[in-house]
Design an enzyme around this catalytic site. Structure first.
Site, PDB file in Angstrom:
ATOM      1  N   LYS A 172      -4.109   1.046   2.152  1.00 13.83           N
ATOM      2  CA  LYS A 172      -3.285   0.269   1.216  1.00 13.83           C
ATOM      3  C   LYS A 172      -2.051   1.056   0.777  1.00 13.83           C
ATOM      4  O   LYS A 172      -0.931   0.551   0.827  1.00 13.83           O
ATOM      5  CB  LYS A 172      -4.095  -0.119  -0.031  1.00 13.83           C
ATOM      6  CG  LYS A 172      -5.231  -1.068   0.236  1.00 13.83           C
ATOM      7  CD  LYS A 172      -5.943  -1.460  -1.045  1.00 13.83           C
ATOM      8  CE  LYS A 172      -6.591  -0.283  -1.766  1.00 13.83           C
ATOM      9  NZ  LYS A 172      -7.647   0.394  -0.996  1.00 13.83           N
ATOM     10  N   THR A 173      -2.267   2.269   0.376  1.00 12.49           N
ATOM     11  CA  THR A 173      -1.136   3.068  -0.089  1.00 12.49           C
ATOM     12  C   THR A 173      -0.201   3.380   1.078  1.00 12.49           C
ATOM     13  O   THR A 173       1.016   3.361   0.942  1.00 12.49           O
ATOM     14  CB  THR A 173      -1.638   4.370  -0.759  1.00 12.49           C
ATOM     15  OG1 THR A 173      -2.520   4.010  -1.820  1.00 12.49           O
ATOM     16  CG2 THR A 173      -0.493   5.174  -1.330  1.00 12.49           C
ATOM     17  N   GLU A 178      -2.715  -0.029  -6.656  1.00 12.17           N
ATOM     18  CA  GLU A 178      -3.866  -0.026  -7.582  1.00 12.17           C
ATOM     19  C   GLU A 178      -3.792  -1.196  -8.570  1.00 12.17           C
ATOM     20  O   GLU A 178      -3.994  -1.023  -9.775  1.00 12.17           O
ATOM     21  CB  GLU A 178      -3.931   1.310  -8.357  1.00 12.17           C
ATOM     22  CG  GLU A 178      -3.893   2.551  -7.491  1.00 12.17           C
ATOM     23  CD  GLU A 178      -5.244   2.960  -6.942  1.00 12.17           C
ATOM     24  OE1 GLU A 178      -6.247   2.235  -7.156  1.00 12.17           O
ATOM     25  OE2 GLU A 178      -5.308   4.009  -6.267  1.00 12.17           O
ATOM     26  N   ARG A 205     -13.502   9.246  -1.706  1.00 10.61           N
ATOM     27  CA  ARG A 205     -12.400  10.219  -1.623  1.00 10.61           C
ATOM     28  C   ARG A 205     -12.628  11.179  -0.471  1.00 10.61           C
ATOM     29  O   ARG A 205     -11.718  11.850  -0.012  1.00 10.61           O
ATOM     30  CB  ARG A 205     -12.278  11.077  -2.908  1.00 10.61           C
ATOM     31  CG  ARG A 205     -12.023  10.355  -4.221  1.00 10.61           C
ATOM     32  CD  ARG A 205     -10.840   9.451  -4.172  1.00 10.61           C
ATOM     33  NE  ARG A 205     -11.280   8.090  -3.886  1.00 10.61           N
ATOM     34  CZ  ARG A 205     -10.478   7.151  -3.395  1.00 10.61           C
ATOM     35  NH1 ARG A 205      -9.229   7.412  -3.113  1.00 10.61           N
ATOM     36  NH2 ARG A 205     -10.921   5.939  -3.158  1.00 10.61           N
TER      37      ARG A 205
HETATM   38  P1  ATP Z   1      -7.613   4.020  -1.786  1.00  9.51           P
HETATM   39  O1  ATP Z   1      -8.318   2.723  -1.926  1.00  9.51           O
HETATM   40  O2  ATP Z   1      -8.539   5.159  -1.919  1.00  9.51           O
HETATM   41  O3  ATP Z   1      -6.373   4.107  -2.604  1.00  9.51           O
HETATM   42  P2  ATP Z   1      -5.985   3.333   0.466  1.00  9.51           P
HETATM   43  O4  ATP Z   1      -6.449   2.017   0.921  1.00  9.51           O
HETATM   44  O5  ATP Z   1      -4.759   3.401  -0.347  1.00  9.51           O
HETATM   45  O6  ATP Z   1      -7.172   4.091  -0.238  1.00  9.51           O
HETATM   46  P3  ATP Z   1      -4.670   5.237   2.129  1.00  9.51           P
HETATM   47  O7  ATP Z   1      -4.700   6.386   1.213  1.00  9.51           O
HETATM   48  O8  ATP Z   1      -3.393   4.530   2.329  1.00  9.51           O
HETATM   49  O9  ATP Z   1      -5.826   4.223   1.756  1.00  9.51           O
HETATM   50  O10 ATP Z   1      -5.186   5.690   3.551  1.00  9.51           O
HETATM   51  C1  ATP Z   1      -6.368   6.454   3.726  1.00  9.51           C
HETATM   52  C2  ATP Z   1      -6.172   7.477   4.836  1.00  9.51           C
HETATM   53  O11 ATP Z   1      -6.141   6.823   6.086  1.00  9.51           O
HETATM   54  C3  ATP Z   1      -4.868   8.222   4.723  1.00  9.51           C
HETATM   55  O12 ATP Z   1      -5.078   9.546   5.144  1.00  9.51           O
HETATM   56  C4  ATP Z   1      -3.966   7.475   5.664  1.00  9.51           C
HETATM   57  O13 ATP Z   1      -2.914   8.287   6.130  1.00  9.51           O
HETATM   58  C5  ATP Z   1      -4.930   7.091   6.773  1.00  9.51           C
HETATM   59  N1  ATP Z   1      -4.555   5.875   7.499  1.00  9.51           N
HETATM   60  C6  ATP Z   1      -4.277   4.669   6.990  1.00  9.51           C
HETATM   61  N2  ATP Z   1      -4.024   3.772   7.958  1.00  9.51           N
HETATM   62  C7  ATP Z   1      -4.157   4.427   9.126  1.00  9.51           C
HETATM   63  C8  ATP Z   1      -4.026   4.053  10.522  1.00  9.51           C
HETATM   64  N3  ATP Z   1      -3.716   2.818  10.882  1.00  9.51           N
HETATM   65  N4  ATP Z   1      -4.249   4.998  11.435  1.00  9.51           N
HETATM   66  C9  ATP Z   1      -4.577   6.264  11.065  1.00  9.51           C
HETATM   67  N5  ATP Z   1      -4.709   6.670   9.813  1.00  9.51           N
HETATM   68  C10 ATP Z   1      -4.505   5.778   8.837  1.00  9.51           C
HETATM   69 MG    MG Z   2      -4.431   4.082  -2.317  1.00 10.27          MG
END
Ligand code: ATP
Ligand code: MG
Length: 757
Positions: free
Chosen positions: A56-57, A244, A619
């Site tokens: 997401k981020t 968030e 995490r």
């Molecule tokens: P949270 O819910 O904990 O905030 P999030 O959904 O925001 O998590 P991110 O932090 O954006 O998730 O991504 C999690 C990890 O996965 C990061 O290290 C990100 O760089 C990696 N990531 C996300 N998408 C991909 C992808 N398509 N291929 C490889 N790595 C990815």
């Molecule tokens: Mg995030």
């Protein structure tokens, strides 16, 4: 897979090479189809709901860059909201990497700072002057207190801080003083609060000041009051993005909706399973209402997780599934199954701390994980104390993230100042620190008089306090000073008969700190009380108050280690939101600790605790360890603890229970520096006590004495005594010795300075 290899850095490094002319397509590299959709979607509202670590981020950050790269938006037309300053910094850094200095024109910030920025420009709309002051929580409370005094209200029965908290809650619900009175007018106490709230709002206005809640409220009010201001912001920020989103409260939601009402280019991302700020009025319903508000919103679901191993995800999925109020979803990964989750059952919190220290050392040496890539989480701030001590002891560099180190906290410094004063009545700084802490009406003017009187007569500050009247004090200041010195005398007299732990208890009680905090009746006040309880537990490790005070001076001053090689991060689970680490240890998994005591009788609270556990577990990228202690000192009292229900909710096949893999012989003791077993605890036969790496045994030779029951011995510190029990042999040899002056102590002979009499 290390952190760098699948974090965004490498990819983004490439992109920034051509930072003048960005190729939009390069920004889609390394994204899944649904992620690409979210990045490239244009025109209208977009909702990305997805589980932890699903990108997401990443999507949000890429989307910002993509908007700029395609020319669909100029940097100054974009506003991205993150939940913490840390996350904001991270996003800004990434965008700077990508588009260079143009990123400066973009707004990337928390809700509060974005609102402040707007108000600085246009608060005149609401009748404020440009340079308005911001009241922090302390200022707000002082203002409330002054008003209560004017109204002749008893601040003991209704504490200013609890009134302040009630006003803040009202503001978060967008209740004006009038609306608050209308809603709660039937309750006499609330009616009183409404009255204070009314005056408080007026006073702040007159003082050209806003408190933190006002920043949000006034930003909304300002846009409501002036169509021109509203329109200009609506036109400027053509693209809004909020990370968030599950943790936004009503005011924040309203602010976003107003800004987006015109262009509707609003992209929000969130995960309802990670909503953990209910106590700050966060409302998951904002996500659900988003779709009602924008029926044409594009909704994108992401289920693939890119952060964690399958084992970690299986654990997270299994636990969160126990929450009744949620939309079922299941995270999966294409990545490895990964190692099992290591579970360590500690004898007590020191044992836990030692194991954590040895585990992070193991992860570093065996798996090459750097200090920066490891994190330790705990439920309440107070738990950091033992962990910090054990990290210091084991030479593990650490930092406490977004929170104060235990010994830097105000209540701890105050209680220690009292303790120092008992040991050293001439300690000027300590006396000045606490003479009006808690409030006794001894203000600065009175303190100055005492200081002058003391200087004139060669008395210390605390001594001068005995002569308040002679020093020229009168009224409240005189009474308060007399109370203070009387209390110090009492405490000093008591301190001869009390253990250090009991003295800390007495300080908290007699000084009135405890009552003051209880009267506040806020979460924060209880957390401060917990910290004081922790301090009492710390004191229980020492024989004399002097020893304790000296040791505390060292701990409190010790620099945080490790500049060059990084440091592991210690933080509460709340702070951990949005972050990721290759290795994570979640500690203190006990009923009443995590889930927190307050949640045990309330289903909603319990679900929130479970979400917090879910946040913690998710995490972790590669390694996850969980710990709990069979007993823990809470409030200076050793209590037996039950393992957290969350541990039971993790399927057992995912767990490697370290306790059962080690011979009980080795797992039946733990040592401290003096060779005592388990400190205040009894011999714990058979219980998992110290299964981790024991500290290196630097033998004192006492194990070779061949002691038997009835032998007379002399200990370097405890003097003469009689052996009453022996157990084990070699470096595991133990003995219980009844010292003439100190009673029975359990000793590990190899570690203790003991001789035959
Ligand atoms: P949270 O819910 O904990 O905030 P999030 O959904 O925001 O998590 P991110 O932090 O954006 O998730 O991504 C999690 C990890 O996965 C990061 O290290 C990100 O760089 C990696 N990531 C996300 N998408 C991909 C992808 N398509 N291929 C490889 N790595 C990815
Ligand atoms: Mg995030």
């Amino acid at each position: 897979m290390t952190r760098g290899s699948f974090s965004d850095e490498s990819l983004w490094g490439n992109a920034s090479v051509s930072s003048t002319r960005l190729d939009p397509d390069s920004l889609l590299e390394g994204l899944t189809l649904p992620q690409r959709e979210a990045v490239t979607q244009r025109g209208g509202p977009l909702l990305v709901i997805a589980g932890a670590g699903s990108g997401k981020t990443r999507v949000l950050t890429r989307r910002v860059a993509h908007l700029i790269a395609t020319g669909d938006a100029r940097p100054y037309e974009i506003m991205a909201i993150t939940f913490t300053n840390k996350a904001a910094d991270e996003m800004r850094r990434r965008v700077v990497d990508l588009v260079g200095s143009a990123a400066d024109q973009m707004w990337v910030s928390t809700f509060h700072s974005a609102c402040l920025r707007m108000l600085r420009a246009h608060a005149d709309v609401l009748g404020y002057q440009r340079g308005f002051t911001i009241y922090d929580a302390g200022d707000a409370e002082t203002a409330v207190e002054r008003i209560m005094k004017e109204l002749n209200l008893d601040t003991k029965r209704l504490s200013p801080r609890s009134v302040s908290a009630a006003i803040s809650a009202a503001k978060n619900e967008m209740l004006s003083p009038e609306a608050y009175a209308d809603t709660y007018g039937d309750d006499p106490q609330r009616r009183r609060i409404a009255e204070i709230y009314q005056l408080y709002a007026q006073r702040l206005k007159v003082a050209n000041a806003m408190d933190f809640d006002d920043l949000l409220l006034n930003a909304v009010a300002m846009m409501r009051a002036d169509d021109f201001v509203l329109r200009s912001y609506q036109q400027r920020f053509r693209y809004l993005l909020v990370d968030e989103f599950q943790d936004t409260n009503g005011v924040q939601n309203e602010w976003v909706m107003m800004l987006a009402a015109e262009h509707r280019n609003l992209c929000v991302v969130g995960d309802s399973d990670q909503s953990i700020y209910r106590f700050r009025a966060a409302d998951v319903r904002n996500i659900l209402q988003f779709e009602m508000r924008f029926p044409d919103a594009r909704v994108i679901l992401l289920e693939q997780n890119f952060r964690s191993t399958q084992t970690i995800l299986d654990a997270a999925n299994a636990v969160i599934a126990k929450n009744a109020n949620r939309h079922p979803k299941n995270l999966f990964t294409d990545g490895a199954q990964g190692e099992k989750i290591r579970l360590y059952r500690a004898g007590d919190e020191y044992d836990e701390g030692r194991w954590v220290a040895s585990e992070v050392r193991r992860l570093r040496s065996e798996h090459g994980i750097g200090w920066n890539d490891m994190a330790i989480f705990y439920r309440t701030n107070a738990q950091s104390r033992v962990l910090e001590e054990e990290m210091l002891r084991a030479n593990v560099p650490y930092r406490v993230v977004s929170g104060m180190r235990f010994y830097d906290r105000k209540e701890i410094k105050n209680a220690l100042a009292y303790a120092r004063l008992l040991v050293n009545p001439r300690d000027e700084a300590s006396a000045r620190r606490v003479i009006n802490e808690p409030k006794r009406g001894v203000g600065e003017a009175a303190q100055a008089k005492l200081g002058a009187y003391g200087a004139e007569h060669g008395l210390s500050f605390a001594e001068a306090a005995h002569y308040g009247a002679a020093a020229g004090l009168s009224g409240r200041a005189l009474a308060g000073t007399a109370k203070f010195s009387f209390m110090l005398d009492e405490l000093r007299a008591l301190s001869n008969d009390l253990s250090p732990r009991e003295i800390i208890d007495a300080i908290v009680r007699e000084s009135g700190m405890g009552d003051a905090l209880r009267a506040e009746d806020t979460d924060e006040a209880y957390s401060r009380l917990e910290n004081l309880g922790e301090l009492a537990s710390a004191a229980a490790q020492y024989d004399t108050l002097m020893d304790f005070v000296e040791r505390m001076a060292l701990v409190a001053d010790s620099d945080q280690l490790g500049s060059g090689e990084g440091a592991i991060s210690l933080m509460t689970l709340h702070v951990a939101k949005g972050l990721e680490y290759p290795a994570v240890i979640v500690t203190g998994l006990e009923e009443t600790v995590f889930p927190h005591r307050r949640a045990l009788l309330d289903d909603d609270e319990l679900e929130e605790e479970r979400r917090l556990f879910y946040v913690g577990v998710t995490r972790a990228m590669r390694y996850l360890a969980l710990t709990h202690a069979w007993s823990r000192t809470l409030w200076g009292q050793r209590v037996e603890a039950i393992a957290s229900r969350f541990l039971q909710e993790v399927p057992s096949e995912l767990i490697l229970d370290l306790t059962s893999t080690l011979p009980t012989r080795r797992s039946s003791f733990s040592l401290d520096d003096d060779g005592f077993i388990g400190r205040t605890t009894q011999f714990t036969s058979g219980r998992a006590f110290g299964t981790g790496a024991a500290p290196p045994v630097r033998s004192t030779g006492a194990e070779k004495l061949g002691l038997a029951v009835g032998d007379r011995v002399v200990h370097d510190r405890y003097g003469p005594g009689v052996v009453v029990r022996t157990e084990g042999d070699g470096s595991h040899a133990r003995a219980a010795v009844n010292f003439d002056e100190h009673g029975v102590k359990q000793l590990v002979l190899a570690m203790t300075p003991l001789h035959r009499a």
